[in-house]
Enzyme design. Sequence first.
Site, PDB file in Angstrom:
ATOM      1  N   GLY A 174     -17.622  58.753 -19.729  1.00 45.43           N
ATOM      2  CA  GLY A 174     -17.998  57.448 -19.474  1.00 45.43           C
ATOM      3  C   GLY A 174     -16.727  56.550 -20.001  1.00 45.43           C
ATOM      4  O   GLY A 174     -16.995  55.271 -20.219  1.00 45.43           O
ATOM      5  N   ASP A 186      -8.096  59.082  -8.741  1.00 48.07           N
ATOM      6  CA  ASP A 186      -8.469  59.987 -10.133  1.00 48.07           C
ATOM      7  C   ASP A 186      -8.257  61.503  -9.899  1.00 48.07           C
ATOM      8  O   ASP A 186      -7.873  62.508 -10.364  1.00 48.07           O
ATOM      9  CB  ASP A 186      -9.815  59.720 -10.471  1.00 48.07           C
ATOM     10  CG  ASP A 186     -10.132  58.047 -10.924  1.00 48.07           C
ATOM     11  OD1 ASP A 186      -9.128  57.657 -10.901  1.00 48.07           O
ATOM     12  OD2 ASP A 186     -11.464  57.892 -11.108  1.00 48.07           O
ATOM     13  N   GLU A 204     -17.582  62.942  -3.965  1.00 47.91           N
ATOM     14  CA  GLU A 204     -17.882  61.823  -4.704  1.00 47.91           C
ATOM     15  C   GLU A 204     -18.337  60.777  -3.881  1.00 47.91           C
ATOM     16  O   GLU A 204     -19.461  60.213  -4.136  1.00 47.91           O
ATOM     17  CB  GLU A 204     -16.875  61.433  -5.790  1.00 47.91           C
ATOM     18  CG  GLU A 204     -17.385  60.321  -6.801  1.00 47.91           C
ATOM     19  CD  GLU A 204     -16.650  60.151  -7.839  1.00 47.91           C
ATOM     20  OE1 GLU A 204     -16.083  61.237  -8.449  1.00 47.91           O
ATOM     21  OE2 GLU A 204     -17.038  59.192  -8.719  1.00 47.91           O
TER      22      GLU A 204
END
Length: 392
Positions: free
Chosen positions: A124, A174, A162
Amino acid sequence: MTDLESLRGEFIRRFAAQPSFYHAPGRVNLMGDHTDYNAGFVMPAAIQFRTTVAAAPRRDQRLRVHSTNFDETVELSLVGARERRGGQATHWVDYVAGVAQALRDYGVAMHGADLLIHGEVPLGSGLSSSAALEVAVALALSTLAGRQLEPLTLALLCQRAENEYVGNRCGIMDQFASACGRAGHALWIDCRSLDMRLVPLQQHFASVRLVICNTMVRHQLAGGEYNRRREECEQGVRVLAAQMPGIEALRDLTPELLQAHRNELDPLIYRRCRHIVTENARVCDAAVALQAADLDGFGALMRESHQSLRDDYEVSCDELDLMVRLAGQVPGVYGARMTGGGFGGCTVNLVQSSAVPRFSAKVADGYAQATGHRPEIYVCEAVDGAAAVVFQ
Ligand code: GLA
Protein backbone atom coordinates in the site's frame (compact mmCIF):
# COMPACT_ATOMS: atom_id res chain seq x y z
CA MET A 1 17.45 -9.81 0.24
CA THR A 2 14.94 -12.57 0.51
CA ASP A 3 16.27 -15.56 2.38
CA LEU A 4 15.60 -18.26 -0.21
CA GLU A 5 16.85 -21.06 2.02
CA SER A 6 14.21 -20.37 4.64
CA LEU A 7 11.51 -19.93 1.98
CA ARG A 8 12.48 -23.30 0.59
CA GLY A 9 12.30 -24.83 4.06
CA GLU A 10 8.83 -23.39 4.58
CA PHE A 11 7.70 -24.59 1.15
CA ILE A 12 8.83 -28.14 1.83
CA ARG A 13 7.12 -28.13 5.24
CA ARG A 14 3.83 -26.89 3.80
CA PHE A 15 3.70 -28.65 0.45
CA ALA A 16 6.18 -31.57 0.66
CA ALA A 17 7.77 -30.72 -2.72
CA GLN A 18 10.88 -28.98 -4.07
CA PRO A 19 10.06 -25.51 -5.43
CA SER A 20 11.55 -23.34 -8.12
CA PHE A 21 11.77 -19.58 -7.44
CA TYR A 22 10.67 -16.48 -9.34
CA HIS A 23 10.78 -12.87 -8.35
CA ALA A 24 9.55 -9.50 -9.59
CA PRO A 25 10.36 -6.00 -8.29
CA GLY A 26 8.26 -3.01 -7.30
CA ARG A 27 8.93 0.33 -8.96
CA VAL A 28 9.38 4.00 -8.27
CA ASN A 29 8.24 6.48 -10.89
CA LEU A 30 10.62 9.37 -11.50
CA MET A 31 8.35 11.37 -13.76
CA GLY A 32 4.98 11.07 -15.49
CA ASP A 33 2.13 10.14 -13.17
CA HIS A 34 -1.37 9.39 -14.45
CA THR A 35 -0.06 9.76 -18.00
CA ASP A 36 0.08 6.03 -18.80
CA TYR A 37 -3.67 5.56 -19.24
CA ASN A 38 -3.68 8.66 -21.46
CA ALA A 39 -1.37 6.96 -23.97
CA GLY A 40 1.44 9.21 -22.72
CA PHE A 41 4.97 8.92 -21.35
CA VAL A 42 6.33 7.64 -18.02
CA MET A 43 9.78 7.13 -16.49
CA PRO A 44 9.81 4.43 -13.80
CA ALA A 45 12.67 2.33 -12.47
CA ALA A 46 12.36 -1.15 -10.95
CA ILE A 47 13.62 -1.09 -7.34
CA GLN A 48 15.29 -3.44 -4.90
CA PHE A 49 12.07 -4.53 -3.13
CA ARG A 50 10.75 -7.71 -4.66
CA THR A 51 8.01 -10.29 -4.37
CA THR A 52 9.29 -13.85 -4.48
CA VAL A 53 7.17 -16.85 -5.46
CA ALA A 54 8.27 -20.42 -4.70
CA ALA A 55 6.31 -22.81 -6.91
CA ALA A 56 5.88 -26.51 -7.67
CA PRO A 57 3.43 -28.21 -10.04
CA ARG A 58 0.48 -30.30 -8.84
CA ARG A 59 -1.24 -33.17 -10.64
CA ASP A 60 -4.71 -31.67 -10.33
CA GLN A 61 -6.19 -28.38 -11.52
CA ARG A 62 -5.95 -26.59 -8.21
CA LEU A 63 -3.84 -23.71 -6.96
CA ARG A 64 -2.88 -23.87 -3.30
CA VAL A 65 -1.43 -20.48 -2.38
CA HIS A 66 0.13 -19.36 0.87
CA SER A 67 1.04 -15.74 1.59
CA THR A 68 3.74 -15.24 4.22
CA ASN A 69 2.72 -11.57 4.54
CA PHE A 70 -0.85 -12.39 5.50
CA ASP A 71 -0.09 -15.82 6.96
CA GLU A 72 -3.03 -17.20 5.03
CA THR A 73 -3.55 -20.14 2.66
CA VAL A 74 -6.21 -20.07 -0.05
CA GLU A 75 -7.19 -22.82 -2.51
CA LEU A 76 -8.53 -22.06 -5.96
CA SER A 77 -9.79 -24.25 -8.76
CA LEU A 78 -8.47 -23.58 -12.26
CA VAL A 79 -11.62 -25.01 -13.84
CA GLY A 80 -14.88 -23.17 -14.21
CA ALA A 81 -15.74 -19.55 -13.50
CA ARG A 82 -14.14 -17.94 -10.51
CA GLU A 83 -15.64 -15.43 -8.19
CA ARG A 84 -13.56 -12.65 -6.74
CA ARG A 85 -12.91 -13.40 -3.09
CA GLY A 86 -12.57 -9.84 -1.97
CA GLY A 87 -16.07 -8.49 -2.68
CA GLN A 88 -15.67 -4.69 -2.58
CA ALA A 89 -12.21 -4.67 -1.01
CA THR A 90 -9.50 -6.44 -3.00
CA HIS A 91 -8.11 -9.57 -1.36
CA TRP A 92 -4.49 -10.51 -2.15
CA VAL A 93 -5.60 -13.76 -3.77
CA ASP A 94 -7.71 -11.82 -6.30
CA TYR A 95 -4.45 -10.84 -8.01
CA VAL A 96 -3.34 -14.47 -8.18
CA ALA A 97 -6.71 -15.65 -9.51
CA GLY A 98 -6.81 -12.79 -12.03
CA VAL A 99 -3.36 -13.67 -13.35
CA ALA A 100 -4.28 -17.36 -13.64
CA GLN A 101 -7.38 -16.42 -15.59
CA ALA A 102 -5.51 -14.00 -17.89
CA LEU A 103 -2.90 -16.70 -18.65
CA ARG A 104 -5.58 -19.25 -19.39
CA ASP A 105 -7.45 -16.79 -21.67
CA TYR A 106 -4.14 -16.22 -23.48
CA GLY A 107 -3.95 -19.94 -24.22
CA VAL A 108 -1.40 -21.03 -21.62
CA ALA A 109 -2.16 -24.64 -20.71
CA MET A 110 -2.18 -24.19 -16.98
CA HIS A 111 -1.30 -26.82 -14.42
CA GLY A 112 -2.32 -26.83 -10.83
CA ALA A 113 0.44 -25.54 -8.55
CA ASP A 114 1.46 -24.93 -4.97
CA LEU A 115 2.69 -21.39 -4.45
CA LEU A 116 4.38 -19.71 -1.51
CA ILE A 117 4.39 -15.93 -1.88
CA HIS A 118 6.69 -13.64 0.05
CA GLY A 119 6.45 -9.91 -0.67
CA GLU A 120 9.05 -7.35 0.36
CA VAL A 121 7.57 -4.36 -1.46
CA PRO A 122 6.00 -2.24 1.31
CA LEU A 123 2.25 -2.88 0.97
CA GLY A 124 0.00 0.00 0.00
CA SER A 125 2.98 2.33 -0.34
CA GLY A 126 2.52 3.25 -3.99
CA LEU A 127 5.61 1.23 -4.92
CA SER A 128 3.55 -1.34 -6.86
CA SER A 129 3.40 -4.28 -4.51
CA SER A 130 0.42 -5.55 -6.51
CA ALA A 131 2.23 -5.40 -9.86
CA ALA A 132 5.21 -7.22 -8.30
CA LEU A 133 2.83 -9.91 -7.03
CA GLU A 134 1.08 -10.26 -10.38
CA VAL A 135 4.24 -10.40 -12.45
CA ALA A 136 6.00 -12.87 -10.12
CA VAL A 137 2.96 -15.17 -10.13
CA ALA A 138 2.55 -14.87 -13.92
CA LEU A 139 6.19 -15.78 -14.44
CA ALA A 140 5.92 -18.75 -12.06
CA LEU A 141 2.71 -20.15 -13.55
CA SER A 142 3.71 -19.66 -17.19
CA THR A 143 7.11 -21.26 -16.58
CA LEU A 144 5.50 -24.25 -14.85
CA ALA A 145 3.23 -24.57 -17.89
CA GLY A 146 6.32 -24.74 -20.13
CA ARG A 147 5.79 -21.33 -21.75
CA GLN A 148 8.44 -18.61 -21.99
CA LEU A 149 6.54 -15.38 -22.37
CA GLU A 150 8.22 -12.12 -23.36
CA PRO A 151 8.46 -9.64 -20.44
CA LEU A 152 6.14 -7.22 -22.26
CA THR A 153 3.57 -9.98 -22.81
CA LEU A 154 3.70 -10.83 -19.11
CA ALA A 155 3.16 -7.16 -18.28
CA LEU A 156 0.15 -6.86 -20.58
CA LEU A 157 -1.44 -10.04 -19.19
CA CYS A 158 -0.97 -8.79 -15.64
CA GLN A 159 -2.49 -5.42 -16.51
CA ARG A 160 -5.46 -7.26 -18.01
CA ALA A 161 -5.81 -9.30 -14.81
CA GLU A 162 -5.95 -6.12 -12.78
CA ASN A 163 -8.31 -4.29 -15.17
CA GLU A 164 -10.76 -7.08 -15.84
CA TYR A 165 -10.61 -9.25 -12.77
CA VAL A 166 -9.57 -7.04 -9.87
CA GLY A 167 -11.55 -4.12 -11.34
CA ASN A 168 -8.84 -1.46 -11.07
CA ARG A 169 -8.49 0.40 -14.38
CA CYS A 170 -4.72 0.90 -13.98
CA GLY A 171 -2.42 1.72 -16.89
CA ILE A 172 0.58 -0.34 -18.01
CA MET A 173 3.39 1.44 -16.13
CA ASP A 174 3.70 -0.70 -13.00
CA GLN A 175 3.56 -4.11 -14.65
CA PHE A 176 5.85 -2.88 -17.45
CA ALA A 177 8.48 -1.67 -14.98
CA SER A 178 8.26 -4.83 -12.90
CA ALA A 179 8.60 -7.12 -15.93
CA CYS A 180 11.08 -5.10 -18.04
CA GLY A 181 13.20 -3.16 -15.50
CA ARG A 182 16.94 -2.86 -16.09
CA ALA A 183 19.63 -2.58 -13.42
CA GLY A 184 21.11 0.91 -13.18
CA HIS A 185 18.47 2.41 -15.46
CA ALA A 186 15.12 4.13 -15.52
CA LEU A 187 12.78 3.21 -18.37
CA TRP A 188 11.37 5.88 -20.66
CA ILE A 189 8.17 4.31 -21.91
CA ASP A 190 5.81 5.45 -24.63
CA CYS A 191 2.55 3.97 -23.34
CA ARG A 192 0.91 4.13 -26.76
CA SER A 193 3.50 2.27 -28.85
CA LEU A 194 4.97 0.48 -25.78
CA ASP A 195 8.44 1.42 -27.02
CA MET A 196 11.01 1.67 -24.27
CA ARG A 197 14.33 3.48 -24.03
CA LEU A 198 16.83 3.02 -21.23
CA VAL A 199 17.82 6.11 -19.27
CA PRO A 200 21.11 5.46 -17.43
CA LEU A 201 21.05 6.33 -13.73
CA GLN A 202 24.12 4.52 -12.49
CA GLN A 203 26.54 7.10 -13.86
CA HIS A 204 24.96 9.77 -11.62
CA PHE A 205 24.91 7.63 -8.49
CA ALA A 206 28.36 8.70 -7.31
CA SER A 207 27.12 12.26 -6.87
CA VAL A 208 23.37 11.90 -6.31
CA ARG A 209 20.89 9.32 -5.05
CA LEU A 210 17.21 8.74 -5.55
CA VAL A 211 15.64 8.54 -2.11
CA ILE A 212 12.10 7.33 -1.45
CA CYS A 213 10.17 8.61 1.57
CA ASN A 214 7.18 6.56 2.68
CA THR A 215 4.44 8.63 4.35
CA MET A 216 3.04 5.39 5.86
CA VAL A 217 -0.48 6.56 5.05
CA ARG A 218 -2.91 5.41 2.40
CA HIS A 219 -6.23 7.18 2.14
CA GLN A 220 -9.25 5.02 1.51
CA LEU A 221 -10.58 7.02 -1.40
CA ALA A 222 -7.59 6.06 -3.58
CA GLY A 223 -9.33 3.37 -5.70
CA GLY A 224 -12.51 5.26 -6.53
CA GLU A 225 -10.71 8.54 -7.21
CA TYR A 226 -8.30 6.78 -9.57
CA ASN A 227 -11.09 5.49 -11.78
CA ARG A 228 -12.81 8.88 -11.56
CA ARG A 229 -9.66 10.65 -12.86
CA ARG A 230 -9.66 8.30 -15.83
CA GLU A 231 -13.27 9.18 -16.58
CA GLU A 232 -12.49 12.90 -16.33
CA CYS A 233 -9.68 12.50 -18.86
CA GLU A 234 -11.99 10.56 -21.18
CA GLN A 235 -14.56 13.31 -20.86
CA GLY A 236 -11.92 15.88 -21.89
CA VAL A 237 -10.97 13.78 -24.91
CA ARG A 238 -14.62 13.47 -26.01
CA VAL A 239 -15.14 17.26 -25.94
CA LEU A 240 -11.83 18.05 -27.66
CA ALA A 241 -12.19 15.32 -30.29
CA ALA A 242 -15.50 16.84 -31.37
CA GLN A 243 -13.55 20.03 -32.22
CA MET A 244 -10.35 18.41 -33.41
CA PRO A 245 -10.79 15.12 -35.24
CA GLY A 246 -7.72 12.97 -34.77
CA ILE A 247 -7.46 13.56 -31.03
CA GLU A 248 -7.72 10.05 -29.60
CA ALA A 249 -6.07 10.60 -26.24
CA LEU A 250 -4.69 13.51 -24.22
CA ARG A 251 -1.30 12.41 -25.51
CA ASP A 252 -2.25 13.97 -28.85
CA LEU A 253 -2.42 17.51 -27.41
CA THR A 254 0.32 20.05 -26.88
CA PRO A 255 0.02 22.55 -24.01
CA GLU A 256 -0.61 25.29 -26.61
CA LEU A 257 -3.42 23.39 -28.33
CA LEU A 258 -5.09 22.68 -25.01
CA GLN A 259 -4.82 26.35 -24.02
CA ALA A 260 -6.45 27.36 -27.32
CA HIS A 261 -9.46 25.15 -26.53
CA ARG A 262 -9.69 26.05 -22.86
CA ASN A 263 -13.13 27.66 -23.10
CA GLU A 264 -14.73 24.52 -24.47
CA LEU A 265 -13.93 22.58 -21.33
CA ASP A 266 -15.46 22.61 -17.88
CA PRO A 267 -12.80 24.27 -15.62
CA LEU A 268 -12.21 21.11 -13.58
CA ILE A 269 -11.80 18.97 -16.69
CA TYR A 270 -9.47 21.60 -18.13
CA ARG A 271 -7.20 21.34 -15.06
CA ARG A 272 -7.16 17.55 -15.28
CA CYS A 273 -6.18 17.77 -18.96
CA ARG A 274 -3.55 20.43 -18.24
CA HIS A 275 -1.84 18.13 -15.78
CA ILE A 276 -1.62 15.31 -18.31
CA VAL A 277 -0.45 17.50 -21.17
CA THR A 278 2.23 19.32 -19.16
CA GLU A 279 3.30 16.11 -17.39
CA ASN A 280 3.91 14.38 -20.73
CA ALA A 281 6.16 17.26 -21.75
CA ARG A 282 7.98 16.99 -18.42
CA VAL A 283 8.76 13.30 -18.95
CA CYS A 284 10.42 14.06 -22.27
CA ASP A 285 12.31 17.04 -20.80
CA ALA A 286 13.36 14.96 -17.79
CA ALA A 287 14.89 12.27 -20.00
CA VAL A 288 16.90 14.92 -21.83
CA ALA A 289 17.98 16.52 -18.53
CA LEU A 290 19.17 13.19 -17.12
CA GLN A 291 21.10 12.30 -20.28
CA ALA A 292 22.81 15.70 -20.08
CA ALA A 293 23.48 15.27 -16.33
CA ASP A 294 21.45 18.46 -15.76
CA LEU A 295 20.40 17.62 -12.22
CA ASP A 296 19.15 21.14 -11.43
CA GLY A 297 16.91 20.94 -14.49
CA PHE A 298 15.65 17.50 -13.48
CA GLY A 299 14.96 18.71 -9.94
CA ALA A 300 12.97 21.71 -11.20
CA LEU A 301 10.82 19.36 -13.31
CA MET A 302 10.17 17.22 -10.20
CA ARG A 303 8.92 20.26 -8.29
CA GLU A 304 6.65 21.34 -11.16
CA SER A 305 5.31 17.82 -11.47
CA HIS A 306 4.38 17.72 -7.80
CA GLN A 307 2.57 21.05 -8.01
CA SER A 308 0.64 19.89 -11.03
CA LEU A 309 -0.37 16.60 -9.36
CA ARG A 310 -1.39 18.54 -6.25
CA ASP A 311 -3.25 21.49 -7.78
CA ASP A 312 -4.46 20.41 -11.22
CA TYR A 313 -4.92 16.68 -10.81
CA GLU A 314 -5.66 16.73 -7.06
CA VAL A 315 -4.20 13.33 -6.23
CA SER A 316 -1.77 14.45 -3.52
CA CYS A 317 -2.64 14.71 0.18
CA ASP A 318 -1.42 16.65 3.24
CA GLU A 319 1.18 14.03 4.16
CA LEU A 320 2.73 13.92 0.68
CA ASP A 321 2.76 17.73 0.46
CA LEU A 322 4.42 17.92 3.87
CA MET A 323 7.06 15.39 2.87
CA VAL A 324 7.85 17.37 -0.29
CA ARG A 325 7.99 20.64 1.69
CA LEU A 326 10.34 19.16 4.29
CA ALA A 327 12.62 17.84 1.54
CA GLY A 328 12.75 21.29 -0.03
CA GLN A 329 14.17 22.70 3.22
CA VAL A 330 17.23 20.43 3.25
CA PRO A 331 20.38 21.66 1.49
CA GLY A 332 21.55 19.29 -1.23
CA VAL A 333 18.07 18.33 -2.47
CA TYR A 334 17.54 18.94 -6.19
CA GLY A 335 13.85 18.11 -6.26
CA ALA A 336 11.03 16.07 -4.72
CA ARG A 337 7.63 14.85 -5.89
CA MET A 338 4.97 12.33 -5.02
CA THR A 339 5.29 9.13 -7.01
CA GLY A 340 2.61 6.74 -8.28
CA GLY A 341 -1.15 7.01 -7.92
CA GLY A 342 -1.14 9.37 -4.89
CA PHE A 343 -3.48 9.82 -1.88
CA GLY A 344 -0.65 8.62 0.36
CA GLY A 345 2.28 6.37 -0.37
CA CYS A 346 5.70 7.74 -1.23
CA THR A 347 7.68 10.68 -2.51
CA VAL A 348 10.81 10.40 -4.62
CA ASN A 349 13.69 12.78 -4.03
CA LEU A 350 16.87 13.58 -5.91
CA VAL A 351 19.51 14.18 -3.22
CA GLN A 352 23.26 14.83 -3.30
CA SER A 353 24.95 11.64 -2.08
CA SER A 354 26.80 13.42 0.70
CA ALA A 355 23.54 14.98 1.93
CA VAL A 356 21.59 11.69 2.20
CA PRO A 357 22.19 11.06 5.95
CA ARG A 358 21.24 14.64 6.86
CA PHE A 359 18.26 14.49 4.49
CA SER A 360 16.97 11.26 6.04
CA ALA A 361 17.29 12.55 9.60
CA LYS A 362 15.71 15.95 8.94
CA VAL A 363 12.79 14.68 6.89
CA ALA A 364 12.08 11.77 9.24
CA ASP A 365 12.13 13.99 12.35
CA GLY A 366 10.08 16.79 10.79
CA TYR A 367 7.49 14.35 9.47
CA ALA A 368 7.22 12.37 12.70
CA GLN A 369 6.81 15.55 14.73
CA ALA A 370 4.06 16.90 12.51
CA THR A 371 2.08 13.70 11.95
CA GLY A 372 2.98 11.21 14.66
CA HIS A 373 3.97 8.69 11.96
CA ARG A 374 7.60 7.62 11.66
CA PRO A 375 8.30 7.53 7.91
CA GLU A 376 10.42 4.86 6.24
CA ILE A 377 13.20 6.15 4.01
CA TYR A 378 14.87 4.03 1.33
CA VAL A 379 17.85 4.82 -0.88
CA CYS A 380 16.83 3.50 -4.25
CA GLU A 381 18.69 0.95 -6.33
CA ALA A 382 17.49 0.39 -9.90
CA VAL A 383 17.31 -3.36 -10.52
CA ASP A 384 16.43 -5.84 -13.28
CA GLY A 385 12.85 -6.88 -13.93
CA ALA A 386 11.20 -10.22 -13.18
CA ALA A 387 13.31 -13.37 -13.47
CA ALA A 388 13.58 -16.95 -12.37
CA VAL A 389 15.92 -17.07 -9.37
CA VAL A 390 18.73 -19.53 -9.60
CA PHE A 391 19.22 -21.17 -6.24
CA GLN A 392 22.89 -21.02 -5.25
C1 GLA B 1 -0.95 3.49 -10.35
C2 GLA B 1 -1.34 2.74 -11.62
C3 GLA B 1 -0.44 3.11 -12.80
C4 GLA B 1 -0.34 4.62 -12.96
C5 GLA B 1 -0.03 5.29 -11.62
C6 GLA B 1 -0.06 6.79 -11.70
O1 GLA B 1 0.31 3.09 -9.92
O2 GLA B 1 -1.27 1.35 -11.41
O3 GLA B 1 -0.90 2.50 -13.99
O4 GLA B 1 -1.50 5.14 -13.55
O5 GLA B 1 -0.94 4.90 -10.60
O6 GLA B 1 0.94 7.23 -12.53
